[in-house]
Motif scaffolding. Structure first.
Motif, PDB file in Angstrom:
ATOM      1  N   ILE A  77     146.015  75.812  19.620  1.00  0.00           N
ATOM      2  CA  ILE A  77     145.514  76.529  18.435  1.00  0.00           C
ATOM      3  C   ILE A  77     145.190  75.523  17.323  1.00  0.00           C
ATOM      4  O   ILE A  77     144.142  75.601  16.679  1.00  0.00           O
ATOM      5  CB  ILE A  77     146.536  77.584  17.960  1.00  0.00           C
ATOM      6  N   ALA A  78     146.107  74.556  17.108  1.00  0.00           N
ATOM      7  CA  ALA A  78     145.903  73.551  16.048  1.00  0.00           C
ATOM      8  C   ALA A  78     144.603  72.781  16.261  1.00  0.00           C
ATOM      9  O   ALA A  78     143.833  72.560  15.332  1.00  0.00           O
ATOM     10  CB  ALA A  78     147.086  72.586  16.003  1.00  0.00           C
ATOM     11  N   LEU A  79     144.341  72.398  17.525  1.00  0.00           N
ATOM     12  CA  LEU A  79     143.155  71.583  17.837  1.00  0.00           C
ATOM     13  C   LEU A  79     141.863  72.394  17.895  1.00  0.00           C
ATOM     14  O   LEU A  79     140.794  71.840  18.129  1.00  0.00           O
ATOM     15  CB  LEU A  79     143.361  70.839  19.154  1.00  0.00           C
ATOM     16  N   SER A  80     141.971  73.707  17.659  1.00  0.00           N
ATOM     17  CA  SER A  80     140.748  74.520  17.611  1.00  0.00           C
ATOM     18  C   SER A  80     139.950  74.233  16.342  1.00  0.00           C
ATOM     19  O   SER A  80     138.787  74.596  16.214  1.00  0.00           O
ATOM     20  CB  SER A  80     141.084  76.017  17.692  1.00  0.00           C
ATOM     21  N   ILE A  81     140.597  73.568  15.388  1.00  0.00           N
ATOM     22  CA  ILE A  81     139.901  73.140  14.165  1.00  0.00           C
ATOM     23  C   ILE A  81     139.587  71.648  14.306  1.00  0.00           C
ATOM     24  O   ILE A  81     140.480  70.849  14.595  1.00  0.00           O
ATOM     25  CB  ILE A  81     140.776  73.388  12.913  1.00  0.00           C
ATOM     26  N   PRO A  82     138.318  71.241  14.116  1.00  0.00           N
ATOM     27  CA  PRO A  82     137.952  69.816  14.251  1.00  0.00           C
ATOM     28  C   PRO A  82     138.782  68.949  13.301  1.00  0.00           C
ATOM     29  O   PRO A  82     139.103  69.371  12.182  1.00  0.00           O
ATOM     30  CB  PRO A  82     136.468  69.784  13.867  1.00  0.00           C
ATOM     31  N   GLU A  83     139.085  67.750  13.752  1.00  0.00           N
ATOM     32  CA  GLU A  83     139.952  66.837  12.993  1.00  0.00           C
ATOM     33  C   GLU A  83     139.415  66.571  11.583  1.00  0.00           C
ATOM     34  O   GLU A  83     140.153  66.635  10.592  1.00  0.00           O
ATOM     35  CB  GLU A  83     140.069  65.516  13.764  1.00  0.00           C
ATOM     36  N   HIS A  84     138.092  66.271  11.487  1.00  0.00           N
ATOM     37  CA  HIS A  84     137.554  65.935  10.159  1.00  0.00           C
ATOM     38  C   HIS A  84     137.681  67.110   9.199  1.00  0.00           C
ATOM     39  O   HIS A  84     137.899  66.939   8.003  1.00  0.00           O
ATOM     40  CB  HIS A  84     136.096  65.469  10.264  1.00  0.00           C
ATOM     41  N   MET A  85     137.577  68.344   9.723  1.00  0.00           N
ATOM     42  CA  MET A  85     137.679  69.546   8.895  1.00  0.00           C
ATOM     43  C   MET A  85     139.129  69.757   8.431  1.00  0.00           C
ATOM     44  O   MET A  85     139.373  70.134   7.284  1.00  0.00           O
ATOM     45  CB  MET A  85     137.203  70.752   9.720  1.00  0.00           C
ATOM     46  N   ALA A  86     140.072  69.500   9.345  1.00  0.00           N
ATOM     47  CA  ALA A  86     141.493  69.668   9.012  1.00  0.00           C
ATOM     48  C   ALA A  86     141.896  68.716   7.882  1.00  0.00           C
ATOM     49  O   ALA A  86     142.590  69.107   6.941  1.00  0.00           O
ATOM     50  CB  ALA A  86     142.352  69.423  10.247  1.00  0.00           C
ATOM     51  N   TYR A  87     141.409  67.452   7.969  1.00  0.00           N
ATOM     52  CA  TYR A  87     141.749  66.479   6.928  1.00  0.00           C
ATOM     53  C   TYR A  87     140.988  66.751   5.630  1.00  0.00           C
ATOM     54  O   TYR A  87     141.534  66.592   4.533  1.00  0.00           O
ATOM     55  CB  TYR A  87     141.455  65.053   7.412  1.00  0.00           C
ATOM     56  N   GLN A 137     152.056  65.214   7.313  1.00  0.00           N
ATOM     57  CA  GLN A 137     152.804  64.698   8.457  1.00  0.00           C
ATOM     58  C   GLN A 137     152.383  65.389   9.755  1.00  0.00           C
ATOM     59  O   GLN A 137     152.164  64.738  10.772  1.00  0.00           O
ATOM     60  CB  GLN A 137     154.307  64.924   8.243  1.00  0.00           C
ATOM     61  N   LYS A 138     152.260  66.728   9.702  1.00  0.00           N
ATOM     62  CA  LYS A 138     151.900  67.494  10.901  1.00  0.00           C
ATOM     63  C   LYS A 138     150.501  67.127  11.389  1.00  0.00           C
ATOM     64  O   LYS A 138     150.258  66.986  12.579  1.00  0.00           O
ATOM     65  CB  LYS A 138     151.972  69.006  10.628  1.00  0.00           C
ATOM     66  N   LEU A 139     149.559  66.967  10.429  1.00  0.00           N
ATOM     67  CA  LEU A 139     148.186  66.607  10.809  1.00  0.00           C
ATOM     68  C   LEU A 139     148.173  65.257  11.516  1.00  0.00           C
ATOM     69  O   LEU A 139     147.495  65.081  12.535  1.00  0.00           O
ATOM     70  CB  LEU A 139     147.283  66.546   9.560  1.00  0.00           C
ATOM     71  N   GLN A 140     148.941  64.304  10.992  1.00  0.00           N
ATOM     72  CA  GLN A 140     148.983  62.979  11.622  1.00  0.00           C
ATOM     73  C   GLN A 140     149.585  63.060  13.017  1.00  0.00           C
ATOM     74  O   GLN A 140     149.069  62.471  13.965  1.00  0.00           O
ATOM     75  CB  GLN A 140     149.787  62.015  10.747  1.00  0.00           C
ATOM     76  N   GLU A 141     150.672  63.834  13.147  1.00  0.00           N
ATOM     77  CA  GLU A 141     151.322  63.982  14.459  1.00  0.00           C
ATOM     78  C   GLU A 141     150.345  64.585  15.477  1.00  0.00           C
ATOM     79  O   GLU A 141     150.192  64.099  16.596  1.00  0.00           O
ATOM     80  CB  GLU A 141     152.547  64.898  14.353  1.00  0.00           C
ATOM     81  N   ILE A 142     149.668  65.667  15.062  1.00  0.00           N
ATOM     82  CA  ILE A 142     148.808  66.420  15.989  1.00  0.00           C
ATOM     83  C   ILE A 142     147.588  65.609  16.401  1.00  0.00           C
ATOM     84  O   ILE A 142     147.306  65.437  17.588  1.00  0.00           O
ATOM     85  CB  ILE A 142     148.381  67.762  15.354  1.00  0.00           C
TER      86      ILE A 142
END
Length: 565
Positions: A77-87, A137-142
């Motif tokens: 579920i977390a990775l359903s959002i692109p990394e650049h968008m999450a950051y 922290q969670k974003l970096q871990e994922i």
């Protein structure tokens, strides 16, 4: 499903009695310059705590708070959002229920983020509020679990399980292979996210070490197997338009990359060592120039003097300090303030680090015969009002610069000296006559950059009375002097520091200072007279920052060592 509410965080905090209009206006001005989230600025300025923000949003808008440390993360579920968008939006997808997406946000009032995610996922977003640091922290871990540099290195190592004594020959397939490209991209991405100014790739006998310069200090980040190194270096050289076949001489190149939807200029330098080519990549951030002079950190008693100097119609103003002390940023900030549209501004730089609108910037090209001195000669035929010379490297350039200052132009430049008074001695050493110095130079700024204490893990303690006396701190009670230091946390990579602030001293060429220069007085005599006339030294500027809780005793002694008493 919660209906979207166009509410403003500032208004909610004012209504709750936690914020004043004046504080909000100050934060909005900072936001305009730095593009940071308003909540982050309010917390950083100590106007409110993150807990205040969470409480107000929970109570006023009925947005639930979630403790991410206790929340089980579903990677799919977390990775359903692109990394650049999450950051970019500082968000994390937590749950999917039918057509609803539970979205962790540090700023649940960010309607743009909610709209973006609804378009991408084709689901309705239900926001919850989380602590900013927990989310980071969670974003970096994922995302590092799936695309970290270390993981790609492991994949590469498995793929090219080469012998230790490989000949080092690299095929085009190796250089252009997906893992190598991904590794270089991930390295740059990690460096940008950790706010590194330089990336150092250093080959040794059996492995290659990677270090990042963050806030002026080199930190070791990782090491790579040696047999992977040649393909990685070649990939970097190709992207910077350098000759990959030539490994025996130093080379320079440049390229541009987009990371998290921001543009970065890269300056690449290679140096042949006994174990292979050492590579340094300088990361130039366009957003650094959003800072006004007031935002660089100079103390309040320096800024008015500096303003008075650079508003003069002619004369020479020098900014001095070692490499990496922020001289170029200060010069650009001054130019930005002077760039009103009614002046002809020309610069000569090596290299041009940032592009300024309506400023005519020239890059030195020694091979073509375009040196600082030659460019300066040509400038004087271009009817300039303001001339900026990247660095005064030789006597010829200094003489032409002084000539320009004496004939009605305003000249800005840098010089490598330790302090303001030492600048006079340096110019005399270069063969410049005292009368030329006194008739052209209007002032000298010396500066250093000191690391700021991380606001997230800052803690107070009392200084030892003996240390208070050794430092020369002028305080009523040496037993009750509060200072601060950072414990170290994920936000500051465990260093206790995050960001930097400028320390400065400014020597104004008054009548008495000019008389001392004409008499060829020593740097010590010039400094003594300047202090008598109200100059704050670099060291004193550092002591102020300690008492204000901006930085630590250790940091000030590190950057102003030669000025400590």
């Amino acid at each position: 499903m919660r209906k979207k509410q166009k509410m403003r965080l500032g208004d909610l905090l004012i209504a709750a009695g936690l914020l004043t209009d004046e504080q909000l206006n100050k934060a909005l001005i900072v936001q305009k310059m730095t593009q940071e989230r308003l909540g982050e600025i309010l917390v950083k300025e100590n106007f409110v705590t993150e807990q205040d923000i969470i409480k107000v949003l929970s109570q006023q808008l009925n947005i639930p708070y979630v403790d991410l440390a206790l929340y089980p993360i579903n990677m799919q579920i977390a990775l359903s959002i692109p990394e650049h968008m999450a950051y970019k939006h500082h968000i994390l997808a937590l749950e999917k229920k039918e057509n609803t997406l539970l979205l962790a946000m540090s700023d649940p009032l960010n309607l743009l983020a909610i709209d973006d995610i609804e378009i991408i996922t084709k689901m309705e977003v239900n926001p919850v509020i989380v602590k900013s640091l927990d989310l980071e922290q969670k974003l970096q871990e994922i995302y590092q679990e799936t695309s970290s540099v270390e993981k790609i290195v492991k994949d590469l190592d498995d793929l090219y399980a080469l012998d230790e004594d490989t000949s080092g020959e690299i095929s085009e397939e190796d250089i252009d292979s997906v893992p190598v490209v991904r590794l270089v991209n991930s390295l740059l991405q990690q460096a940008v996210r950790e706010r590194a100014s330089d990336i150092h790739l250093e080959p040794q006998e059996k492995e290659a070490f990677i270090r990042f310069r963050i806030d002026g200090v080199l930190l070791e980040k990782m090491s790579w197997p040696k047999h992977l190194y040649p393909a990685i270096v070649s990939r970097i050289k190709i992207s910077a338009a350098m000759d990959i076949a030539e490994r025996r001489i130093p080379q320079d190149g440049r390229s541009r990359v987009a990371i998290d939807k921001q543009q970065f200029d890269l300056r690449v330098s290679t140096l042949p060592t006994i174990f292979g080519e050492k590579v340094v990549i300088r990361v130039l951030r366009k957003d650094n120039l959003s800072l006004q002079l007031e935002e660089l950190g100079f103390s309040s008693n320096i800024l008015p003097k500096l303003h008075n100097l650079y508003k003069k119609p002619h004369g020479m103003l020098l900014v001095t300090g070692p490499t990496g002390s922020g001289k170029t940023t200060t010069l650009y900030s001054i130019l930005k303030d002077l760039n009103s549209g009614d002046k002809n501004i020309i610069t000569v730089e090596d290299p041009v680090e940032y592009q300024l609108a309506r400023v005519n910037q020239v890059q030195v090209n020694v091979k073509a015969g375009l040196t600082f001195a030659n460019a300066l000669r040509s400038f004087l035929r271009q009817d300039p009002d303001i001339i900026m010379v990247g660095e005064l490297r030789d006597t010829e350039t200094v003489r032409i610069g002084i000539q320009a200052a004496l004939t009605g132009h305003f000249v800005l430049s840098t010089l490598h000296t330790n302090d303001t008074a030492g600048t006079v001695a340096r110019l005399l050493d270069m063969g410049i006559e005292p009368f030329l110095i006194t008739s052209s130079l209007i002032g000298v700024v010396a500066q250093r950059l000191a690391r700021k204490i991380c606001s997230n893990c800052s803690e107070a303690y009392y200084l030892e009375p003996d240390l208070v006396r050794q430092l020369g701190l002028d305080v009523p009670n040496p037993n009750q002097v509060l200072a601060y230091k950072g414990k170290g946390c994920p936000l500051c990579n465990g260093t206790g520091y995050r960001g930097r602030t400028a320390l400065g001293e400014i020597l104004v060429f008054t009548k008495s200072i000019r008389e001392l220069v004409l008499q060829k007085a020593s740097a010590a005599e010039i400094e003594k007279k300047a202090v008598e006339e109200g100059m704050t030294t670099l060291y004193q500027s550092g002591l102020e920052k300690i008492l204000q809780g901006v930085t630590t005793v250790e940091e000030i002694l590190r950057v102003t060592y030669s000025h400590a008493h």
